[in-house]
Design an enzyme around this catalytic site. Structure first.
Site, PDB file in Angstrom:
ATOM      1  CD  GLU A   1      -2.870  -0.633   2.542  1.00 46.43           C
ATOM      2  OE1 GLU A   1      -3.927  -1.245   2.598  1.00 46.43           O
ATOM      3  OE2 GLU A   1      -2.313  -0.129   3.543  1.00 46.43           O
ATOM      4  N   PRO A   2       1.627   1.484  -1.031  1.00 44.58           N
ATOM      5  CG  PRO A   2       2.773   1.439  -3.049  1.00 44.58           C
ATOM      6  CD  PRO A   2       1.747   0.687  -2.247  1.00 44.58           C
ATOM      7  N   GLY A   3       2.006   5.007  -0.644  1.00 41.59           N
ATOM      8  CA  GLY A   3       1.398   6.303  -0.944  1.00 41.59           C
ATOM      9  C   GLY A   3       2.496   7.284  -1.328  1.00 41.59           C
TER      10      GLY A   3
ATOM     11  CB  CYS B   1      -1.033  34.147  12.509  1.00 39.91           C
ATOM     12  SG  CYS B   1      -1.454  35.434  11.360  1.00 39.91           S
ATOM     13  CD  GLU B   2      -0.049  28.484  14.636  1.00 40.03           C
ATOM     14  OE1 GLU B   2       0.789  28.084  15.472  1.00 40.03           O
ATOM     15  OE2 GLU B   2      -1.246  28.654  14.892  1.00 40.03           O
TER      16      GLU B   2
ATOM     17  CE1 TYR C   1       3.111  14.113  10.919  1.00 42.20           C
ATOM     18  CE2 TYR C   1       3.543  14.996   8.742  1.00 42.20           C
ATOM     19  CZ  TYR C   1       2.696  14.383   9.639  1.00 42.20           C
ATOM     20  OH  TYR C   1       1.424  14.040   9.235  1.00 42.20           O
TER      21      TYR C   1
HETATM   22  N1  LLP Z   1      -1.497   2.060   4.447  1.00 43.93           N
HETATM   23  C1  LLP Z   1      -1.948   2.523   5.614  1.00 43.93           C
HETATM   24  C2  LLP Z   1      -2.883   1.713   6.384  1.00 43.93           C
HETATM   25  C3  LLP Z   1      -1.533   3.767   6.083  1.00 43.93           C
HETATM   26  O1  LLP Z   1      -1.974   4.205   7.247  1.00 43.93           O
HETATM   27  C4  LLP Z   1      -0.638   4.537   5.308  1.00 43.93           C
HETATM   28  C5  LLP Z   1      -0.191   5.848   5.773  1.00 43.93           C
HETATM   29  C6  LLP Z   1      -0.205   4.026   4.083  1.00 43.93           C
HETATM   30  C7  LLP Z   1      -0.649   2.778   3.682  1.00 43.93           C
HETATM   31  C8  LLP Z   1       0.712   4.773   3.172  1.00 43.93           C
HETATM   32  O2  LLP Z   1       1.930   5.046   3.753  1.00 43.93           O
HETATM   33  P1  LLP Z   1       3.091   5.737   2.872  1.00 43.93           P
HETATM   34  O3  LLP Z   1       3.499   4.752   1.814  1.00 43.93           O
HETATM   35  O4  LLP Z   1       2.536   6.966   2.277  1.00 43.93           O
HETATM   36  O5  LLP Z   1       4.157   6.005   3.835  1.00 43.93           O
HETATM   37  N2  LLP Z   1       0.904  12.641   6.933  1.00 43.93           N
HETATM   38  C9  LLP Z   1       2.125  11.894   7.232  1.00 43.93           C
HETATM   39  C10 LLP Z   1       2.035  10.462   6.776  1.00 43.93           C
HETATM   40  C11 LLP Z   1       0.889   9.714   7.401  1.00 43.93           C
HETATM   41  C12 LLP Z   1       0.812   8.310   6.878  1.00 43.93           C
HETATM   42  C13 LLP Z   1      -0.419   7.664   7.357  1.00 43.93           C
HETATM   43  N3  LLP Z   1      -0.618   6.363   6.850  1.00 43.93           N
HETATM   44  C14 LLP Z   1       3.293  12.598   6.582  1.00 43.93           C
HETATM   45  O6  LLP Z   1       3.093  13.609   5.922  1.00 43.93           O
HETATM   46  O7  LLP Z   1       4.424  12.158   6.744  1.00 43.93           O
END
Ligand code: LLP
Length: 433
Positions: free
Chosen positions: A285-287, A356-357, A329
């Protein structure tokens, strides 16, 4: 993404970013479609094509717009959504229902009903209560839901604690406590309204080490064996989550997909060989890794303040409202002046946001050419969790998004207008003037 410097300007995939800023205004997110496609193809080459019975579901939360989801589907990936809003976007993009997986730790009855009615491929159940909701919906509508159980693999992860999810004390997933887990598994195997596919875990995000994926795989396989021993049931699918880290600055190490997935697959294959069983389908599940480096942000520099002996602040026309990651982060970014791209970096400048932070600092102490009001600052690798986490704080507008491919540039999201920003507001009658 091809980044080039021509005539002192930054070009992305053959398009002058300074002219993009002029044409579409700033702040502006610019995505290289070819880079997104390239990342999807890397996943095919490193994982999907090398291992049969595998799937990759893009985690929409990283960047979720209808145009983006079109690319994902065209590149042969599945989709992971976590809310009714992401599901709606997927439906609007025409994403094939069977290729959608529905994650999330607090799915509402409305969201679950919609997902089941649309026929999503998997519902990844995050807790006990959710099972009751899904069963009730399916009983009422005479349907069968294809479900996975998200477990908390209880591993420690080397990343920022705010994006670590695999530890026991977590709001995500089902803990590995026997008295919680096994009655649940007995129920999902037996329930006629549920088709139990298997297990899911996600350990954390922005990882450059494969240890947590490996430890979590061990934990999952141990559970697979216990499920077989107790229920004579071999799971059909194992989802090992996302989390593959990217390169924001020179100090980040970006590991290829094989670095994470080859040893994970080795472990899984060995396990099933030992048990003389066919391996289940493996899902990732890459994002972030698909979109982060495909996107840049453009801002215009306004006010410049030099505090003698301390630092120079150059403020941009956006900031934490379009990229909250530094504030949330302590994330590091780098960038250049898009309109002085070949000039020598002789100054140290802090790029500060407009909100404003005090934490609204995009990049601290960056080497840049002398800045002037009106310059365009390009921040690299803002494609993931930038637009998707944008806010209207200080009533700043959500920026526009432009997609670039083969020298063409077109809007994928229009800039929010002030009118749109307040369109849902109403003045209660007792406040009428
Ligand atoms: N699968 C699940 C169940 C997840 O919770 C996440 C991310 C992913 C896949 C995808 O993860 P990735 O491949 O993108 O690392 N807003 C934060 C990241 C939060 C990620 C939450 N879950 C940031 O900007 O670093």
């Amino acid at each position: 993404m091809t980044k080039e410097i021509k005539e002192n300007h930054l070009f992305i995939d053959g398009v002058d970013t300074v002219s993009l800023a002029q044409k579409f205004g700033t702040p502006l997110y610019v995505y290289s479609v070819s880079e997104i496609r390239e990342e999807c193809r890397k996943i095919h080459a490193a994982f999907l094509d090398r291992y049969p019975h595998t799937r990759a579901a893009y985690a929409a939360k990283a960047f979720c717009t209808t145009a983006m989801l079109r690319i994902i589907e065209a590149e042969g990936l599945s989709l992971d959504v976590v809310s009714g809003g992401e599901l709606y976007t997927a439906i609007q993009a025409g994403f094939t229902a069977e290729h959608i997986e529905f994650n999330g730790n607090n799915k509402s009855i409305e969201e679950l009903t919609e997902a089941i009615d649309y026929g999503v491929g998997r519902i990844i159940v995050d807790g006990i209560q959710e099972i009751g909701l899904i069963r009730a919906i399916c009983q009422e509508t005479n349907q069968v839901a294809k479900i996975m159980l998200r477990i908390t693999p209880e591993v420690s992860v080397q990343t920022h604690q705010f994006i670590s999810t695999g530890q026991k004390d977590s709001k995500f997933g089902i803990p590995l406590d026997e008295e919680i887990l096994f009655p649940l598994i007995a129920e999902v195997i037996e329930a006629p309204e549920l088709d139990f596919y298997g297990l899911h875990f996600h350990v954390g995000s922005q990882l450059s080490d494969n240890q947590s994926h490996l430890s979590a795989t061990d934990a999952a396989l141990q559970l697979v064996q216990q499920i077989y021993e107790r229920f004579s049931y071999w799971i059909k699918e194992l989802n090992v989550g996302g989390g593959f880290g990217v390169r924001y600055t020179d100090t980040d190490v970006r590991q290829p997909y094989q670095f994470f997935l080859d040893p994970v697959m080795q472990k899984i294959n060995d396990f099933y060989q030992q048990h003389d069983q066919e391996r289940p389908t493996i899902v990732i599940e890459p994002g972030r890794s698909i979109v982060a480096e495909a996107g840049i942000s453009l801002h215009t520099i306004g006010s410049i303040k030099t505090l003698p002996g301390i630092r120079t602040y150059a403020s941009i026309d956006g900031g934490m409202t379009d990229n909250i990651r530094p504030g949330l982060y302590q994330a590091s970014y780098t960038g250049i002046l898009a309109n002085r791209a070949s000039e020598a970096a002789t100054e140290t400048i802090t790029i500060s946001g407009k909100a404003c932070e005090s934490t609204d600092i995009l990049v601290k102490d960056l080497a840049l050419p002398p800045v002037e009001t009106g310059d365009i600052f390009a921040t690299f690798a803002t494609g993931a969790y930038g637009y998707s986490m944008a806010s209207n704080y200080n009533n700043l507008q959500i920026p526009a998004v432009v997609f670039v491919e083969d020298g063409q540039a077109e809007l994928a999201v229009k800039r929010q207008t002030y009118q749109q920003m307040i369109q849902n507001e109403v003045i209660p009658s007792f406040l009428a003037k």
